[in-house]
Design a protein around this motif. Structure first.
Motif, PDB file in Angstrom:
ATOM      1  N   ASN A   4     -16.783  29.802  -0.505  1.00 59.76           N
ATOM      2  CA  ASN A   4     -17.445  28.308  -0.758  1.00 59.76           C
ATOM      3  C   ASN A   4     -17.930  28.241  -2.052  1.00 59.76           C
ATOM      4  O   ASN A   4     -18.661  27.040  -2.211  1.00 59.76           O
ATOM      5  N   GLN A   5     -18.002  29.249  -2.870  1.00 57.69           N
ATOM      6  CA  GLN A   5     -18.726  29.134  -4.201  1.00 57.69           C
ATOM      7  C   GLN A   5     -20.129  28.887  -4.211  1.00 57.69           C
ATOM      8  O   GLN A   5     -20.868  28.187  -4.891  1.00 57.69           O
ATOM      9  N   LEU A   6     -20.721  29.190  -3.072  1.00 54.05           N
ATOM     10  CA  LEU A   6     -22.383  29.274  -2.658  1.00 54.05           C
ATOM     11  C   LEU A   6     -22.816  30.486  -2.718  1.00 54.05           C
ATOM     12  O   LEU A   6     -22.108  31.488  -2.443  1.00 54.05           O
ATOM     13  N   LEU A   7     -24.073  30.754  -2.607  1.00 46.24           N
ATOM     14  CA  LEU A   7     -24.703  32.052  -2.646  1.00 46.24           C
ATOM     15  C   LEU A   7     -25.260  32.299  -1.103  1.00 46.24           C
ATOM     16  O   LEU A   7     -25.805  33.120  -0.824  1.00 46.24           O
ATOM     17  N   VAL A   8     -24.504  31.335  -0.193  1.00 45.88           N
ATOM     18  CA  VAL A   8     -24.876  31.565   1.281  1.00 45.88           C
ATOM     19  C   VAL A   8     -23.677  31.566   1.990  1.00 45.88           C
ATOM     20  O   VAL A   8     -22.555  30.984   1.467  1.00 45.88           O
ATOM     21  N   ASN A   9     -23.689  32.019   3.182  1.00 41.25           N
ATOM     22  CA  ASN A   9     -22.625  31.883   4.275  1.00 41.25           C
ATOM     23  C   ASN A   9     -23.023  30.467   5.113  1.00 41.25           C
ATOM     24  O   ASN A   9     -24.085  30.350   5.529  1.00 41.25           O
ATOM     25  N   ARG A  10     -21.873  29.806   5.284  1.00 42.00           N
ATOM     26  CA  ARG A  10     -22.029  28.864   6.465  1.00 42.00           C
ATOM     27  C   ARG A  10     -21.057  29.194   7.515  1.00 42.00           C
ATOM     28  O   ARG A  10     -19.881  29.645   7.497  1.00 42.00           O
ATOM     29  N   PHE A  11     -21.759  28.838   8.802  1.00 42.25           N
ATOM     30  CA  PHE A  11     -20.880  29.326  10.061  1.00 42.25           C
ATOM     31  C   PHE A  11     -20.484  27.984  10.857  1.00 42.25           C
ATOM     32  O   PHE A  11     -21.600  27.141  11.075  1.00 42.25           O
ATOM     33  N   GLY A  12     -19.684  28.118  11.658  1.00 43.51           N
ATOM     34  CA  GLY A  12     -19.185  27.026  12.428  1.00 43.51           C
ATOM     35  C   GLY A  12     -18.724  27.725  13.657  1.00 43.51           C
ATOM     36  O   GLY A  12     -17.924  28.797  13.660  1.00 43.51           O
ATOM     37  N   ILE A  13     -19.052  27.106  14.650  1.00 45.67           N
ATOM     38  CA  ILE A  13     -18.510  27.921  16.113  1.00 45.67           C
ATOM     39  C   ILE A  13     -17.789  26.820  17.132  1.00 45.67           C
ATOM     40  O   ILE A  13     -18.411  25.673  17.246  1.00 45.67           O
ATOM     41  N   THR A  14     -16.613  27.056  17.619  1.00 44.00           N
ATOM     42  CA  THR A  14     -15.892  26.163  18.293  1.00 44.00           C
ATOM     43  C   THR A  14     -15.687  27.003  19.552  1.00 44.00           C
ATOM     44  O   THR A  14     -15.180  28.040  19.747  1.00 44.00           O
ATOM     45  N   VAL A  15     -15.962  26.123  20.529  1.00 45.78           N
ATOM     46  CA  VAL A  15     -15.618  26.639  22.082  1.00 45.78           C
ATOM     47  C   VAL A  15     -14.984  25.584  22.736  1.00 45.78           C
ATOM     48  O   VAL A  15     -15.470  24.637  23.009  1.00 45.78           O
ATOM     49  N   SER A  16     -13.594  25.740  22.800  1.00 45.69           N
ATOM     50  CA  SER A  16     -12.806  24.385  23.544  1.00 45.69           C
ATOM     51  C   SER A  16     -13.069  24.234  25.010  1.00 45.69           C
ATOM     52  O   SER A  16     -13.760  25.216  25.684  1.00 45.69           O
ATOM     53  N   LYS A  17     -12.618  23.326  25.660  1.00 43.71           N
ATOM     54  CA  LYS A  17     -12.824  23.003  27.057  1.00 43.71           C
ATOM     55  C   LYS A  17     -12.027  23.983  27.840  1.00 43.71           C
ATOM     56  O   LYS A  17     -12.203  24.093  29.048  1.00 43.71           O
ATOM     57  N   LYS A  18     -11.084  24.340  27.191  1.00 43.91           N
ATOM     58  CA  LYS A  18      -9.943  25.548  28.008  1.00 43.91           C
ATOM     59  C   LYS A  18     -10.842  26.949  28.360  1.00 43.91           C
ATOM     60  O   LYS A  18     -10.400  27.356  29.284  1.00 43.91           O
ATOM     61  N   VAL A  19     -12.063  27.076  27.748  1.00 41.91           N
ATOM     62  CA  VAL A  19     -12.846  28.046  28.040  1.00 41.91           C
ATOM     63  C   VAL A  19     -13.563  27.848  29.287  1.00 41.91           C
ATOM     64  O   VAL A  19     -13.727  28.886  30.129  1.00 41.91           O
ATOM     65  N   GLY A  20     -14.269  26.929  29.518  1.00 42.76           N
ATOM     66  CA  GLY A  20     -14.841  26.582  30.930  1.00 42.76           C
ATOM     67  C   GLY A  20     -15.557  25.235  30.963  1.00 42.76           C
ATOM     68  O   GLY A  20     -15.375  24.425  29.965  1.00 42.76           O
ATOM     69  N   ASN A  21     -16.412  25.010  31.819  1.00 41.29           N
ATOM     70  CA  ASN A  21     -17.350  23.828  31.783  1.00 41.29           C
ATOM     71  C   ASN A  21     -18.227  24.018  30.778  1.00 41.29           C
ATOM     72  O   ASN A  21     -18.620  24.985  29.998  1.00 41.29           O
ATOM     73  N   SER A  22     -19.035  22.961  30.512  1.00 42.83           N
ATOM     74  CA  SER A  22     -19.996  22.928  29.561  1.00 42.83           C
ATOM     75  C   SER A  22     -21.187  24.108  29.770  1.00 42.83           C
ATOM     76  O   SER A  22     -21.698  24.658  28.581  1.00 42.83           O
ATOM     77  N   VAL A  23     -21.499  24.558  30.760  1.00 45.95           N
ATOM     78  CA  VAL A  23     -22.639  25.620  31.028  1.00 45.95           C
ATOM     79  C   VAL A  23     -21.888  26.914  30.354  1.00 45.95           C
ATOM     80  O   VAL A  23     -22.708  27.732  29.633  1.00 45.95           O
ATOM     81  N   ILE A  24     -20.667  27.047  30.688  1.00 44.88           N
ATOM     82  CA  ILE A  24     -19.952  28.372  30.416  1.00 44.88           C
ATOM     83  C   ILE A  24     -19.874  28.208  28.665  1.00 44.88           C
ATOM     84  O   ILE A  24     -20.138  29.313  28.113  1.00 44.88           O
ATOM     85  N   ARG A  25     -19.432  27.217  28.146  1.00 43.19           N
ATOM     86  CA  ARG A  25     -18.983  26.946  26.641  1.00 43.19           C
ATOM     87  C   ARG A  25     -20.432  27.155  25.908  1.00 43.19           C
ATOM     88  O   ARG A  25     -20.439  27.646  24.842  1.00 43.19           O
ATOM     89  N   HIS A  26     -21.459  26.652  26.479  1.00 39.08           N
ATOM     90  CA  HIS A  26     -22.774  26.635  25.770  1.00 39.08           C
ATOM     91  C   HIS A  26     -23.350  28.016  25.701  1.00 39.08           C
ATOM     92  O   HIS A  26     -23.774  28.666  24.867  1.00 39.08           O
ATOM     93  N   ARG A  27     -23.125  28.925  26.942  1.00 38.79           N
ATOM     94  CA  ARG A  27     -23.264  30.101  26.922  1.00 38.79           C
ATOM     95  C   ARG A  27     -22.610  31.165  25.855  1.00 38.79           C
ATOM     96  O   ARG A  27     -23.388  31.861  25.086  1.00 38.79           O
ATOM     97  N   VAL A  28     -21.506  30.817  25.753  1.00 39.13           N
ATOM     98  CA  VAL A  28     -20.519  31.348  24.664  1.00 39.13           C
ATOM     99  C   VAL A  28     -20.982  31.335  23.464  1.00 39.13           C
ATOM    100  O   VAL A  28     -21.192  32.197  22.432  1.00 39.13           O
ATOM    101  N   THR A  29     -21.148  29.972  22.950  1.00 41.10           N
ATOM    102  CA  THR A  29     -21.860  29.622  21.886  1.00 41.10           C
ATOM    103  C   THR A  29     -23.185  30.272  21.353  1.00 41.10           C
ATOM    104  O   THR A  29     -23.271  30.788  20.485  1.00 41.10           O
ATOM    105  N   ARG A  30     -23.803  30.332  22.423  1.00 44.70           N
ATOM    106  CA  ARG A  30     -25.241  31.141  22.476  1.00 44.70           C
ATOM    107  C   ARG A  30     -24.953  32.228  21.916  1.00 44.70           C
ATOM    108  O   ARG A  30     -25.723  33.135  21.025  1.00 44.70           O
ATOM    109  N   LEU A  31     -24.101  33.390  22.639  1.00 40.66           N
ATOM    110  CA  LEU A  31     -23.898  34.500  22.332  1.00 40.66           C
ATOM    111  C   LEU A  31     -23.261  34.693  20.923  1.00 40.66           C
ATOM    112  O   LEU A  31     -23.816  35.786  20.182  1.00 40.66           O
ATOM    113  N   ILE A  32     -22.392  33.697  20.610  1.00 39.99           N
ATOM    114  CA  ILE A  32     -21.901  34.141  19.275  1.00 39.99           C
ATOM    115  C   ILE A  32     -22.944  33.838  18.215  1.00 39.99           C
ATOM    116  O   ILE A  32     -23.237  34.509  17.172  1.00 39.99           O
ATOM    117  N   ARG A  33     -23.699  32.697  18.394  1.00 42.04           N
ATOM    118  CA  ARG A  33     -24.761  32.321  17.510  1.00 42.04           C
ATOM    119  C   ARG A  33     -25.768  33.544  17.390  1.00 42.04           C
ATOM    120  O   ARG A  33     -26.457  33.864  16.444  1.00 42.04           O
TER     121      ARG A  33
END
Length: 110
Positions: free
Chosen positions: A33-62
């Motif tokens: 990205n030609q910057l001196l920092v990393n930028r992170f994006g996290i994607t968890v689709s609806k195929k993974v589960g309901n919103s509670v499960i998706r948010h949990r996975v997102t929190r674990l990754i973060r």
């Protein structure tokens, strides 16, 4: 410092122009990205589960990123996509999958 990718065009840029590798739980796309920092994006689709499960996975990754951020080389946009198999996993499994993909991409210092 954890900087997020928020805009759809930024995600699409990484998807279309970056390199990707996958393991059992995650897919990682990276693009310089030609910057001196990393930028992170996290994607968890609806195929993974309901919103509670998706948010949990997102929190674990973060949290995995936050605790291991100093191991990553700087200057990349990194998008992490959770696979369906990640929904029942513990923090240690997600963390090791993240670091494994970083080593495959050669952006994690040993």
């Amino acid at each position: 410092m954890f900087i997020s990718i928020k805009k759809n065009y930024s995600f699409l840029n990484v998807y279309h122009n970056g390199k990707s590798y996958a393991n059992k739980y995650l897919v990682m796309y990276i693009l310089e990205n030609q910057l001196l920092v990393n930028r992170f994006g996290i994607t968890v689709s609806k195929k993974v589960g309901n919103s509670v499960i998706r948010h949990r996975v997102t929190r674990l990754i973060r949290e995995s990123i936050r605790l291991n951020e100093e191991q990553f080389a700087m200057g990349y946009d990194i998008v992490i996509v959770a696979r369906n198999t990640a929904k029942d996993k513990k923090y240690q499994d997600i963390e090791s999958a993240l670091l494994h993909l970083g080593r495959i991409h050669k952006i994690v210092k040993r």
